[in-house]
Design a protein around this motif. Structure first.
Motif, PDB file in Angstrom:
ATOM      1  N   ARG A 178       0.831  -1.203   0.000  1.00 14.10           N
ATOM      2  CA  ARG A 178       0.000   0.000   0.000  1.00 14.10           C
ATOM      3  C   ARG A 178       0.868   1.257   0.000  1.00 14.10           C
ATOM      4  N   GLN A 179       1.978   1.235   0.738  1.00 17.09           N
ATOM      5  CA  GLN A 179       2.884   2.392   0.742  1.00 17.09           C
ATOM      6  C   GLN A 179       3.467   2.637  -0.645  1.00 17.09           C
ATOM      7  N   TRP A 180       3.862   1.591  -1.325  1.00 15.16           N
ATOM      8  CA  TRP A 180       4.428   1.738  -2.680  1.00 15.16           C
ATOM      9  C   TRP A 180       3.357   2.223  -3.654  1.00 15.16           C
ATOM     10  N   GLU A 181       2.186   1.622  -3.574  1.00 16.08           N
ATOM     11  CA  GLU A 181       1.117   2.000  -4.498  1.00 16.08           C
ATOM     12  C   GLU A 181       0.658   3.440  -4.272  1.00 16.08           C
ATOM     13  N   ALA A 182       0.782   3.946  -3.048  1.00 19.06           N
ATOM     14  CA  ALA A 182       0.332   5.309  -2.729  1.00 19.06           C
ATOM     15  C   ALA A 182       1.119   6.363  -3.501  1.00 19.06           C
ATOM     16  N   VAL A 183       2.355   6.039  -3.881  1.00 18.29           N
ATOM     17  CA  VAL A 183       3.170   7.022  -4.613  1.00 18.29           C
ATOM     18  C   VAL A 183       3.409   6.574  -6.064  1.00 18.29           C
ATOM     19  N   GLY A 184       2.651   5.602  -6.499  1.00 16.90           N
ATOM     20  CA  GLY A 184       2.789   5.133  -7.884  1.00 16.90           C
ATOM     21  C   GLY A 184       3.973   4.213  -8.102  1.00 16.90           C
ATOM     22  N   GLY A 185       4.487   3.595  -7.043  1.00 19.24           N
ATOM     23  CA  GLY A 185       5.620   2.687  -7.183  1.00 19.24           C
ATOM     24  C   GLY A 185       5.204   1.340  -7.775  1.00 19.24           C
ATOM     25  N   ARG A 186       6.188   0.586  -8.244  1.00 16.78           N
ATOM     26  CA  ARG A 186       5.936  -0.737  -8.850  1.00 16.78           C
ATOM     27  C   ARG A 186       5.985  -1.819  -7.778  1.00 16.78           C
ATOM     28  N   VAL A 187       4.982  -2.688  -7.830  1.00 18.25           N
ATOM     29  CA  VAL A 187       4.868  -3.765  -6.838  1.00 18.25           C
ATOM     30  C   VAL A 187       4.604  -5.083  -7.564  1.00 18.25           C
ATOM     31  N   VAL A 188       5.287  -6.147  -7.130  1.00 17.68           N
ATOM     32  CA  VAL A 188       5.038  -7.497  -7.628  1.00 17.68           C
ATOM     33  C   VAL A 188       4.562  -8.346  -6.461  1.00 17.68           C
ATOM     34  N   SER A 189       3.408  -8.984  -6.637  1.00 14.28           N
ATOM     35  CA  SER A 189       2.828  -9.812  -5.581  1.00 14.28           C
ATOM     36  C   SER A 189       3.571 -11.139  -5.445  1.00 14.28           C
ATOM     37  N   GLY A 190       3.517 -11.687  -4.233  1.00 12.37           N
ATOM     38  CA  GLY A 190       4.103 -12.998  -4.001  1.00 12.37           C
ATOM     39  C   GLY A 190       3.446 -14.111  -4.790  1.00 12.37           C
ATOM     40  N   LEU A 191       2.238 -13.861  -5.320  1.00 12.55           N
ATOM     41  CA  LEU A 191       1.587 -14.870  -6.156  1.00 12.55           C
ATOM     42  C   LEU A 191       2.401 -15.154  -7.416  1.00 12.55           C
TER      43      LEU A 191
END
Length: 392
Positions: free
Chosen positions: A331-344
């Protein structure tokens, strides 16, 4: 006149034809057979005999034909004539259904399972079932609650129908004494997440390392020179080896308890990495921004690690947790438009390697139509090729 003629004919002696063709009369013919109406008795008897024999032959032929017809009727099914009769037509589907039923009820040719405690949240059954369905394999895969103390007994009781096991913590380390052999990644990380039942022996593999690398490459990250790792458990060891595979030169490992992180430095040295071990509170104290931040913390874990907005915008976050999602860090990364990869994403790619192992015994042997198999697995857990959640 007529009367006289008839008397003369009656008193006249009959003529007989001799062998030489001359006619004899009277006593000369007494020794010859009697003739009636111009036919000798012998000839008449012979003719009658021929007629009787002919009649017998005809009756014999008729009897033979009748016997052949009766034999033919006995060989043919009595209900073969009426092709459109309902009873024979209904009997055929019934016979087919009878032979098909055992195939449906038959046990799968192979059994597999993911073991752990707790295990109810695991997405491994969805991934593996999708893979085996895409491959056309009638294999079963289930989640089984097994504790560290019960692992040895569970493995010992497995029958010949079992092909392999997937393991979560705390079983990745507990399984090592049970293995006859391990692959390089299992030896480096000190844990195996995959067990192949190969006859009477157990072979161990670690597919987490390559699962991390493949998930990050699918998201567009081909290399990472500077990496942060959050957590000091078994998954952190796989993350450290994965960082080396991605070309890392420096790794900062942030842990809650420094006294339990003694294994990190020797492994980093073996991998040729410069490593610093720090508490969570110092996660973002460096002026250098990491290319990659890998969180190996369980889902829902609260951490003191705090990253600036600048770091979150520039660094890729790979969070191995996927339940609940999004995590606090995500959520912190997404709040500033950062890239996130899920553990899935990691789970799907490491599971693909497990399927390779269970099918062929070799993690390097691609599956038939592997892109389609991977696509089915990603769909099963609701993520796209880059590891992002699919839009509902």
């Amino acid at each position: 006149m007529d009367e006289r003629k008839r008397t003369d004919e009656e008193t006249a002696e009959p003529a007989v034809l001799e062998d030489d063709g001359e006619l004899t009369t009277g006593a000369e013919a007494d020794d010859e057979p009697a003739v009636e109406d111009g036919v000798s008795e012998a000839s008449a008897e012979a003719g009658i005999a021929e007629l009787v024999e002919a009649e017998r032959e005809r009756e014999a032929e008729e009897a033979a034909v009748a016997e052949a017809e009766e034999a033919l009727e006995r060989e043919e099914p009595k209900d073969a004539e009426p092709v459109a009769e309902p009873e024979p037509l209904a009997a055929k589907p019934a016979a087919k259904a009878k032979t098909a039923k055992p195939r449906k009820a038959a046990a799968p040719s192979r059994r597999l399972a993911v073991l752990g405690s707790p295990i109810q949240h695991s997405q491994s059954p969805a991934l593996h079932r999708a893979a085996y369905e895409a491959l056309g394999l009638d294999w079963s895969y289930e989640a089984v609650e097994v504790t560290e103390d019960g692992l040895a007994d569970f493995v010992q009781d497995l029958g010949p129908e079992w092909r392999g096991l997937s393991l979560t913590m705390p079983l990745k380390k507990a399984v090592l004494p049970l293995l006859a052999e391990s692959d390089r990644y299992a030896e480096q990380t000190g844990g195996a997440n995959t067990v192949l039942l190969d006859g009477d022996s157990l072979r161990g593999f670690n597919t987490d390392v390559v699962g991390i690398v493949r998930a990050l490459q699918a998201a567009g990250l081909e290399e990472a020179r500077y990496v942060h790792i959050l957590g000091g458990g078994a998954t952190a060891a796989s993350a450290l080896v994965a960082a080396a595979e991605l070309g890392a030169e420096r790794v900062d490992v942030h842990v809650r308890d420094l006294t339990r992180a003694g294994w990190i430095e020797p492994l980093a040295n073996d991998l040729g990495l410069r490593v610093r071990i720090r508490p969570f509170s110092q996660a973002d104290r460096s002026l250098d921004v990491p290319d990659l931040v890998i969180s190996t913390l369980p889902g829902g874990t609260q951490t003191e690690a705090v990253y600036t907005d600048s770091t979150r915008r520039r660094s890729l976050l790979f969070d191995v947790a996927y339940e609940p999602w999004p995590t606090a860090l995500a959520r912190q990364w997404e709040a500033v438009g950062g890239r996130v990869v899920s553990g899935l994403a990691m789970l799907a790619h490491q599971a693909l390697l497990q399927v390779r192992i269970f099918v062929s015994g070799d993690p390097l042997q691609p599956l038939p139509d592997e892109p389609d198999v991977l696509s089915a697995m990603l769909d099963a857990v609701g993520i796209d090729e880059q590891g992002a959640p699919l839009e509902v």
